[in-house]
Design a protein around this motif. Sequence first.
Motif, mmCIF file in Angstrom:
data_model
loop_
_atom_site.group_PDB
_atom_site.id
_atom_site.type_symbol
_atom_site.label_atom_id
_atom_site.label_comp_id
_atom_site.label_asym_id
_atom_site.label_seq_id
_atom_site.Cartn_x
_atom_site.Cartn_y
_atom_site.Cartn_z
ATOM 1 N N UNK A 669 -13.804 -1.251 10.917
ATOM 2 C CA UNK A 669 -12.954 -0.534 11.869
ATOM 3 C C UNK A 669 -12.136 0.535 11.151
ATOM 4 N N UNK A 670 -11.578 0.199 9.986
ATOM 5 C CA UNK A 670 -10.761 1.159 9.251
ATOM 6 C C UNK A 670 -11.595 2.346 8.769
ATOM 7 N N UNK A 671 -12.814 2.089 8.322
ATOM 8 C CA UNK A 671 -13.687 3.178 7.873
ATOM 9 C C UNK A 671 -14.051 4.074 9.046
ATOM 10 N N UNK A 672 -14.269 3.469 10.197
ATOM 11 C CA UNK A 672 -14.635 4.243 11.388
ATOM 12 C C UNK A 672 -13.501 5.193 11.780
ATOM 13 N N UNK A 673 -12.267 4.677 11.809
ATOM 14 C CA UNK A 673 -11.138 5.521 12.163
ATOM 15 C C UNK A 673 -10.892 6.593 11.103
ATOM 16 N N UNK A 674 -11.077 6.243 9.839
ATOM 17 C CA UNK A 674 -10.894 7.220 8.759
ATOM 18 C C UNK A 674 -11.897 8.361 8.887
ATOM 19 N N UNK A 675 -13.137 8.016 9.228
ATOM 20 C CA UNK A 675 -14.160 9.046 9.417
ATOM 21 C C UNK A 675 -13.800 9.958 10.583
ATOM 22 N N UNK A 676 -13.304 9.357 11.663
ATOM 23 C CA UNK A 676 -12.915 10.154 12.832
ATOM 24 C C UNK A 676 -11.776 11.111 12.485
ATOM 25 N N UNK A 677 -10.800 10.624 11.740
ATOM 26 C CA UNK A 677 -9.681 11.478 11.347
ATOM 27 C C UNK A 677 -10.143 12.589 10.413
#
Length: 845
Positions: A669-677
């Motif tokens: 989940x954290x990697x997904x949000x980091x990629x989106x940002x």
Amino acid sequence: MLFTLFWIVGSSAASLYSGMTLGSLWTLVSIVLVVSIIILRLKWKMIVMVWIALTVSGGYWEWHDHSNVSSIPQAVNQDISKLSGMPINAVGVIVTSVEVDGDRADMNVELSGMNSSEVSETIRVQVKLQTKEQQQEVKEWQRGDDIKMSGTLEMPATARNFDGFDYQKYLRTKEIHWIMKVKGLQNTEVTSPSSWGIISLFRVNDALRAKMASKLNELFQEPHAGFMKGLIIGMQDDVDPVTYNQFSQLGLTHILAVSGTHVAVYVACLMILLSLFRFSRETILTIVILLVPCYVLLTGFSPSVVRSGIMSMITLYAARRGLLKDGLHIISAAALMMLIWNPYLLLNVSFQLSFIVTLGLIIYVPLAMPLLSKVPRKFAGALGVTVIAQLASFPLTIYYFNQFSLLSIFANLLLVPLISFLVMPLGMVSLAIGSMWMPAGRCLAWVVEWLDNATFAVVEWMNIHPAFLTIWPSPSILWIFCYYILLYVLLRLGKLWVHHVQPLPISVDDTIPLEGVLRLKEQGHEERSKKLTWKQFIVLPLMLSFMVLLYVGYQPPSLKGAGLVQFLDVGQGDSILITTPEGNNILVDGGGTLNFSKQSDEWKTRSDPFEVGAKVVVPLLKKRGVHHLDAVVLTHGDQDHIGGLQAVLNQIPVKAILFNGTLTRTPTFEKLLSTALAKDIPIYAVHQSMKMQPDPYTSMLFLSPEMTQEEQAELPVVKEQNHSSLVFILEMNGVRVLLTGDMDVASEDNILEDATNSTIGSQGIDIIKIAHHGSKTSTSSEWLTHLKASAAVISVGVNNSYGHPNPDVVDRILDQGLSIFRTDRDGEIQMKLHHKEVWVRNKLK
């Protein structure tokens, strides 16, 4: 050449049609050919040759395809339906190299017996390795070894999604119909062959390839070792997946597939080397002809290198005999020989790309070169070949891979010469020197690694900007045919255009007054202007037609005002693609591969492990021409719902992300949000009573989760995400679909008790996606009664370990009179919504 062309046409027709349809088509063509002789007065010998090519090739394909059936059911006297999952004991010979990747070993075995019955058939064997010691032991197995094994027989998997990869069809083109699964080496017994046979030659070749791969591992560090193995000996399995994907996006994977350029470099090096020994020209050509098959065998015997090898041998033989070397006849001979040897090669992507690019270079380059007359001669040749190669391969590239980089021509123009004429030869020399003296080989390998790093840096830089990567749906055969015809006509007219604007030739022997020369030039200019008028009239509409063709090919299939809800089969997980009537695309969840491995099981990790987002979701989005996603909805943070979205964000442009306003603190989940940002994708926390309207015919009303203003501001960490799942009503073209994520009974009760959602009861729901894959934690009788739906969809994996869907849940759904669609039984389920009506189709029924 003409015979080969119609041989391919006949084989293609037989591959597309069969039975009465093929017979009717053959009759129609035969009548047309007879009429063309009688009325059009065409040469009867040519027409007879065309008819023979069509008839024999079509008949040959039909005979070959008809005989391509499994003999195992008859040999063991069992029905096919009862064979799948059946325990068997089998004996045979390993006929391919053994591929060891993590905790699995794969090979083809030619059976001689099964369950005490004689049988002659090749099957695919997958051995599940249980310890690291077994992994080391199976690496000693070789082609030609005798093997006894016990396991279960399985049918290869079919495509479970529309446009998905069909492993069963793929193996059938290899004349393989069954997979045998073996658990552990304790169920196998392998012995070396007792006699010499033709397979022993391949056994020696495998050993030599393995030795070369081992030597390259000593010479180069990773990722250079894997890259050089793909470049020099055609071993692509060890190429770094990230590097391979970056090369693929720029259309550079042909560099890693041994083909014409590699064979040309090999032949050139041989001829230079042999010339040092002062052999005669005829002797050199003879030796090289004999050594070309050795290189073809050494580099893996792929269709592209076989084609190159055959063409090289024919060309060298013609040169030795002083015969005219006609490229079209040479490539025609190579194609005919390969298709007679194995007609299924016609369906092979490598075969198609290799021949179409080579044929394009032979036909189109002479037409294109006059257009580059203003370009310096040394650069014009490379530019012409590169551009034509890209144009020739473009239709097949988008048909199979559904993407094309606008930087592809530039990347090929810059990197192909560097890799083909510097990196690859230096790598070959370093391998040769390193085999004799490792320190000297490593010094040269250091130079190659430096060049590799420069190449990787350029490739990575070109992939930074996703706007240059265009996504195309797979075009029709008619579209591909029109593309090549229009391209030929445009280049042909362009050649004539340039020819007409060239200065009029004046012989140096002519003696005419100066004013005569001026008058002649004026007259010539007037004549050319008149002649060019009609060409301009034709060329401009043709160029416009070509642009229109590209535009039409770029557009996804039209739904003609309908909306489409596609429940993708991602195994044990959820992924739903919504296409609105105006063409907006919304992806709800992306599935996810569950990983239960421990740190001590690191040896089990495969070089390119299966990941549902990269292997299923992204390819399907590209196949369907999804240029971008208007929104990605994360119903909640569980792995089986968001795991595949990382690959989606990496490869598909996304305009917005909607999630349930909670965090999970998991790495995924954290990697997904980091990629989106990092990609500047807006992220919105969604909760109850919010509404979204993608187009005038579509709305999304969110029913859950309930969140206070404080919770919305804080983004609380919630480990158990099911209760917080996003639940919303999708209303499209008057049809209401309820999408529920993994909501639980408590969420259902909250929605039923909330007065703001009374519209559910008054309007009802037409289709419901059953929550949590049919788990007993949701889908109560009260919930189903209140919704009054007419159909239910359950997204669930085949033979999953959770026992989903729960039998009680299924009974409750049936008691309410709902029709049930399940991805484990039906594969992908598509629902077309139009004028308040629903049309349903699924992949497996």
